[in-house]
Design a protein around this motif. Structure first.
Motif, PDB file in Angstrom:
ATOM      1  N   UNK A  14       0.922  -1.272   0.141  1.00  0.00           N
ATOM      2  CA  UNK A  14      -0.161   0.273  -0.086  1.00  0.00           C
ATOM      3  C   UNK A  14       0.970   1.158  -0.098  1.00  0.00           C
ATOM      4  N   UNK A  15       2.130   0.908   0.830  1.00  0.00           N
ATOM      5  CA  UNK A  15       2.776   2.439   0.743  1.00  0.00           C
ATOM      6  C   UNK A  15       3.487   2.637  -0.418  1.00  0.00           C
ATOM      7  N   UNK A  16       4.075   1.443  -1.277  1.00  0.00           N
ATOM      8  CA  UNK A  16       4.491   1.577  -2.704  1.00  0.00           C
ATOM      9  C   UNK A  16       3.500   2.087  -3.685  1.00  0.00           C
ATOM     10  N   UNK A  17       2.207   1.687  -3.419  1.00  0.00           N
ATOM     11  CA  UNK A  17       1.093   2.237  -4.220  1.00  0.00           C
ATOM     12  C   UNK A  17       0.824   3.357  -4.298  1.00  0.00           C
ATOM     13  N   UNK A  18       0.676   3.992  -2.857  1.00  0.00           N
ATOM     14  CA  UNK A  18       0.492   5.490  -2.746  1.00  0.00           C
ATOM     15  C   UNK A  18       1.882   6.296  -3.406  1.00  0.00           C
ATOM     16  N   UNK A  19       2.899   5.881  -3.079  1.00  0.00           N
ATOM     17  CA  UNK A  19       4.177   6.504  -3.677  1.00  0.00           C
ATOM     18  C   UNK A  19       4.240   6.733  -4.996  1.00  0.00           C
ATOM     19  N   UNK A  20       3.698   5.489  -5.657  1.00  0.00           N
ATOM     20  CA  UNK A  20       3.630   5.401  -7.153  1.00  0.00           C
ATOM     21  C   UNK A  20       2.687   6.305  -7.725  1.00  0.00           C
ATOM     22  N   UNK A  21       1.497   6.600  -6.955  1.00  0.00           N
ATOM     23  CA  UNK A  21       0.291   7.609  -7.484  1.00  0.00           C
ATOM     24  C   UNK A  21       0.990   8.909  -7.177  1.00  0.00           C
ATOM     25  N   UNK A  22       1.424   9.344  -6.136  1.00  0.00           N
ATOM     26  CA  UNK A  22       2.213  10.519  -5.768  1.00  0.00           C
ATOM     27  C   UNK A  22       3.209  11.107  -6.784  1.00  0.00           C
ATOM     28  N   UNK A  23       4.052   9.962  -7.254  1.00  0.00           N
ATOM     29  CA  UNK A  23       4.914  10.335  -7.930  1.00  0.00           C
ATOM     30  C   UNK A  23       4.419  10.443  -9.357  1.00  0.00           C
TER      31      UNK A  23
END
Length: 226
Positions: A14-23
């Motif tokens: 979930x953290x990676x997912x959010x980081x990808x979306x923010x990126x």
């Protein structure tokens, strides 16, 4: 494997997912629809392999981001309608949405929107229209300001060259000041929407085609008259 042992992996995903979306949002703001997968992964601080495990294509990533942003629009509109003060509700909607408005504009017309996304977009549009209609009915929004005027204003305020340039330069020390500056400009713009003592707006009111036609792909766009 127990649920307890699975939880850390799910949390990391979930953290990676959010980081990808923010990126993706950040890279889209500067590189537009031509943003590369490598640039998004680098901005998110994850490997390209991690990106492709979550989203098999760049289009899939963009569509998921669009779905999340529509959730934010809908939540902001519902919060505005829950505010007993029509002007406070409208102003709160504008100031909330300015923070993420325009992040997806560069991909307009480049992805085919699934029916589920189109349906969510319609629901968000209806909720925002209700916010504007309520402000008009209460006499707190200038009568010549339309829903499209409000949405275009939000898009313009959401696109901040100052914030984007500082982000590109890595000037995190100035980001808070830049956001405060945008908040001040937003307050000035909101004052121009109030129904009191303003000269008429120039020209004809913009139509919804300014939004709708941008999201039409080549396949769905009506042929131009010969």
């Amino acid at each position: 494997m127990t649920a307890r042992r699975r939880a850390p992996r799910r949390t990391e995903a979930e953290r990676n997912d959010q980081a990808l979306l923010d990126g993706a949002r950040a890279v889209l703001a500067t590189d537009g629809a031509h943003a590369s997968v490598a640039a998004i992964a680098k901005r998110a601080g994850v490997g390209i392999g991690s990106l492709y495990r979550r989203y098999p294509t760049k289009e899939a990533l963009f569509l998921h981001l669009l779905d999340l942003v529509l959730d934010q629009y809908l939540a902001a509109a519902e919060a505005a309608l829950a505010d007993p003060d029509p002007w406070s509700g409208l102003a709160g909607y504008v100031t909330t949405v300015v923070e993420f408005a325009g992040s997806l504009s560069p991909i307009a017309g480049t992805v085919q929107l699934p029916e589920a996304v189109q349906d969510k977009n319609r629901r968000a549009d209806e909720a925002v229209a209700a916010v504007v209609d309520r402000a008009h009915a209460a006499g707190v929004l200038r009568p010549d300001a339309t829903l499209i005027d409000v949405e275009l204003l939000i898009e313009q305020l959401g696109k901040s060259p100052l914030i984007e340039q500082l982000a590109k330069q890595g000037r995190t020390d100035l980001q808070a000041a830049a956001r405060t500056a945008r908040a001040r400009i937003t307050a000035i713009a909101l004052d121009g929407l109030r129904a009191a003592g303003h000269p008429p707006l120039p020209g004809e009111a913009p139509g919804p085609e300014l939004f709708e036609e941008r999201w039409a792909t080549d396949e769905s766009r009506p042929p131009e008259p010969s």
